[in-house]
Design a protein around this motif. Structure first.
Motif, mmCIF file in Angstrom:
data_model
loop_
_atom_site.group_PDB
_atom_site.id
_atom_site.type_symbol
_atom_site.label_atom_id
_atom_site.label_comp_id
_atom_site.label_asym_id
_atom_site.label_seq_id
_atom_site.Cartn_x
_atom_site.Cartn_y
_atom_site.Cartn_z
ATOM 1 N N GLU A 1 -0.819 7.876 -12.473
ATOM 2 C CA GLU A 1 -1.203 8.528 -11.232
ATOM 3 C C GLU A 1 -1.784 7.548 -10.213
ATOM 4 O O GLU A 1 -1.575 7.698 -9.009
ATOM 5 C CB GLU A 1 -2.215 9.648 -11.508
ATOM 6 N N GLU A 2 -2.527 6.545 -10.685
ATOM 7 C CA GLU A 2 -3.125 5.570 -9.766
ATOM 8 C C GLU A 2 -2.041 4.769 -9.033
ATOM 9 O O GLU A 2 -2.138 4.534 -7.830
ATOM 10 C CB GLU A 2 -4.061 4.613 -10.520
ATOM 11 N N GLN A 3 -1.027 4.353 -9.774
ATOM 12 C CA GLN A 3 0.055 3.599 -9.146
ATOM 13 C C GLN A 3 0.878 4.481 -8.223
ATOM 14 O O GLN A 3 1.398 4.008 -7.212
ATOM 15 C CB GLN A 3 0.930 2.960 -10.219
ATOM 16 N N ALA A 4 0.998 5.768 -8.554
ATOM 17 C CA ALA A 4 1.698 6.692 -7.667
ATOM 18 C C ALA A 4 0.957 6.837 -6.346
ATOM 19 O O ALA A 4 1.569 6.860 -5.269
ATOM 20 C CB ALA A 4 1.855 8.056 -8.350
ATOM 21 N N THR A 5 -0.359 6.901 -6.422
ATOM 22 C CA THR A 5 -1.163 6.991 -5.203
ATOM 23 C C THR A 5 -1.029 5.723 -4.370
ATOM 24 O O THR A 5 -0.910 5.795 -3.141
ATOM 25 C CB THR A 5 -2.638 7.232 -5.565
ATOM 26 N N MET A 6 -1.044 4.575 -5.032
ATOM 27 C CA MET A 6 -0.905 3.315 -4.301
ATOM 28 C C MET A 6 0.473 3.196 -3.655
ATOM 29 O O MET A 6 0.600 2.683 -2.546
ATOM 30 C CB MET A 6 -1.160 2.126 -5.240
ATOM 31 N N THR A 7 1.498 3.689 -4.327
ATOM 32 C CA THR A 7 2.846 3.678 -3.758
ATOM 33 C C THR A 7 2.911 4.559 -2.514
ATOM 34 O O THR A 7 3.499 4.180 -1.495
ATOM 35 C CB THR A 7 3.869 4.161 -4.798
ATOM 36 N N THR A 8 2.278 5.717 -2.580
ATOM 37 C CA THR A 8 2.252 6.614 -1.437
ATOM 38 C C THR A 8 1.517 5.981 -0.266
ATOM 39 O O THR A 8 1.969 6.047 0.883
ATOM 40 C CB THR A 8 1.585 7.943 -1.827
ATOM 41 N N LEU A 9 0.391 5.347 -0.541
ATOM 42 C CA LEU A 9 -0.364 4.678 0.520
ATOM 43 C C LEU A 9 0.424 3.520 1.132
ATOM 44 O O LEU A 9 0.384 3.304 2.349
ATOM 45 C CB LEU A 9 -1.705 4.179 -0.014
ATOM 46 N N ALA A 10 1.134 2.769 0.300
ATOM 47 C CA ALA A 10 1.938 1.657 0.809
ATOM 48 C C ALA A 10 3.052 2.166 1.722
ATOM 49 O O ALA A 10 3.312 1.595 2.786
ATOM 50 C CB ALA A 10 2.522 0.857 -0.345
ATOM 51 N N GLY A 11 3.701 3.258 1.325
ATOM 52 C CA GLY A 11 4.735 3.843 2.179
ATOM 53 C C GLY A 11 4.171 4.332 3.495
ATOM 54 O O GLY A 11 4.779 4.152 4.556
ATOM 55 N N LEU A 12 3.005 4.943 3.453
ATOM 56 C CA LEU A 12 2.345 5.416 4.676
ATOM 57 C C LEU A 12 2.003 4.263 5.601
ATOM 58 O O LEU A 12 2.213 4.346 6.816
ATOM 59 C CB LEU A 12 1.089 6.200 4.310
ATOM 60 N N ILE A 13 1.513 3.177 5.044
ATOM 61 C CA ILE A 13 1.160 2.006 5.860
ATOM 62 C C ILE A 13 2.394 1.400 6.510
ATOM 63 O O ILE A 13 2.373 1.022 7.688
ATOM 64 C CB ILE A 13 0.395 0.973 5.003
#
Length: 64
Positions: free
Chosen positions: A29-41
């Motif tokens: 889940e932590e890496q999924a959140t980081m992936t989502t944040l990276a896409g948003l950025i």
């Protein structure tokens, strides 16, 4: 605004959502959140460039 920008943003959204689902299903889940944040950025940087171009156009239009 170019239609290619809309397609790029949509493609990034699709890729990020698929990666997010794969990572959540595998228990990361932590890496999924980081992936989502990276896409948003990435998308925000693309939009910021377009807004900057808009302001430059407005400045040149009014001679500022």
């Amino acid at each position: 605004m170019d239609i290619n920008l809309v397609f790029r943003i949509a493609a990034i959204g699709i890729i990020v959502s698929v990666l997010n689902q794969v990572l959540i299903r595998s228990g990361r889940e932590e890496q999924a959140t980081m992936t989502t944040l990276a896409g948003l950025i990435v998308v925000l940087f693309m939009i910021i460039q377009q807004i900057s171009h808009l302001f430059d156009t407005v400045k040149s239009l009014f001679g500022l």
